[in-house]
Design a protein around this motif. Structure first.
Motif, short mmCIF file in Angstrom:
data_model
loop_
_atom_site.label_atom_id
_atom_site.label_comp_id
_atom_site.label_asym_id
_atom_site.label_seq_id
_atom_site.Cartn_x
_atom_site.Cartn_y
_atom_site.Cartn_z
N PHE A 1 0.82 -1.22 0.00
CA PHE A 1 0.00 0.00 0.00
C PHE A 1 0.85 1.27 0.00
O PHE A 1 0.40 2.33 0.41
N THR A 2 2.08 1.15 -0.48
CA THR A 2 2.97 2.31 -0.63
C THR A 2 3.14 2.58 -2.11
O THR A 2 3.52 1.68 -2.87
N LEU A 3 2.82 3.80 -2.53
CA LEU A 3 3.00 4.19 -3.93
C LEU A 3 4.39 4.79 -4.09
O LEU A 3 4.89 5.47 -3.18
N LEU A 4 5.00 4.55 -5.26
CA LEU A 4 6.35 5.03 -5.53
C LEU A 4 6.41 5.72 -6.88
O LEU A 4 5.78 5.25 -7.84
N PHE A 5 7.17 6.78 -6.97
CA PHE A 5 7.42 7.43 -8.26
C PHE A 5 8.71 8.21 -8.15
O PHE A 5 9.21 8.47 -7.07
N THR A 6 9.25 8.57 -9.31
CA THR A 6 10.44 9.42 -9.34
C THR A 6 10.04 10.75 -9.98
O THR A 6 9.01 10.84 -10.66
N ALA A 7 10.86 11.74 -9.75
CA ALA A 7 10.60 13.06 -10.33
C ALA A 7 11.90 13.84 -10.34
O ALA A 7 12.82 13.56 -9.56
#
Length: 173
Positions: free
Chosen positions: A58-64
């Motif tokens: 239930f942890t969302l991950l993304f880069t930016a």
């Protein structure tokens, strides 16, 4: 006149799914989609940004990019709302989630980085951009552990459940 989905008519049921079944449905949604809308707040007000995401439970991950408007907003206020939804064909197919949490920006030297990084599938992005697979990106990686989720699925009405279900993380966050 024939009605395609007569179970959509009338008042919505109010029954709640048990936690295990709700979590299964939420994880199915997270696993079958890859785009979300990240809502942050900054000095200029709210900002809603489409973002490709991955998830680890239930942890969302993304880069930016480190100096992007969303990253500046997260530095000022880590509270976020994230909208995830499946393509809508009609009311019966309505399925999505509002995820609420606090974003953390992880760099490779952060102790939590190695636990989350393998869930981020950077390889396809590198292939698309003709970048070497021998040189993984260096981060930062943004993780958003869900504190609460409002899950909507109108198909649940067929089984006598409320189309809107509520999930909260277990224990302190």
């Amino acid at each position: 006149m024939p009605v395609t989905n007569p179970w959509l008519a009338g008042p919505a049921p109010t029954a709640r799914l048990d936690r295990t079944r709700l979590e299964e449905r939420i994880l199915h949604l997270l696993s079958t989609q890859n785009m979300c809308v990240l809502a942050t707040t900054g000095p200029g007000g709210p900002l809603a940004t489409p973002v490709r995401y991955f998830h680890l439970d239930f942890t969302l991950l993304f880069t930016a990019v480190a100096d992007s408007p969303k990253m500046r907003n997260l530095a000022a206020d880590p509270r976020v709302s994230i909208g995830i939804f499946a393509p809508l064909v009609g009311q019966a197919s309505s399925r999505g989630a509002q995820v609420f949490g606090r974003a953390r920006v992880l760099h490779p030297d952060d102790p939590d980085f190695d636990r989350h990084w393998p869930a981020y599938r950077w390889q396809s992005d590198h292939v698309e951009r003709s970048r070497s697979l021998d040189e993984p990106p260096a981060g930062p990686l943004v993780v958003v552990p869900a504190e609460r989720i409002v899950y909507t699925e109108h198909w649940l009405r067929r089984e006598g459940y409320a189309p809107r279900q509520f999930w909260r993380a277990a224990g302190p966050r």
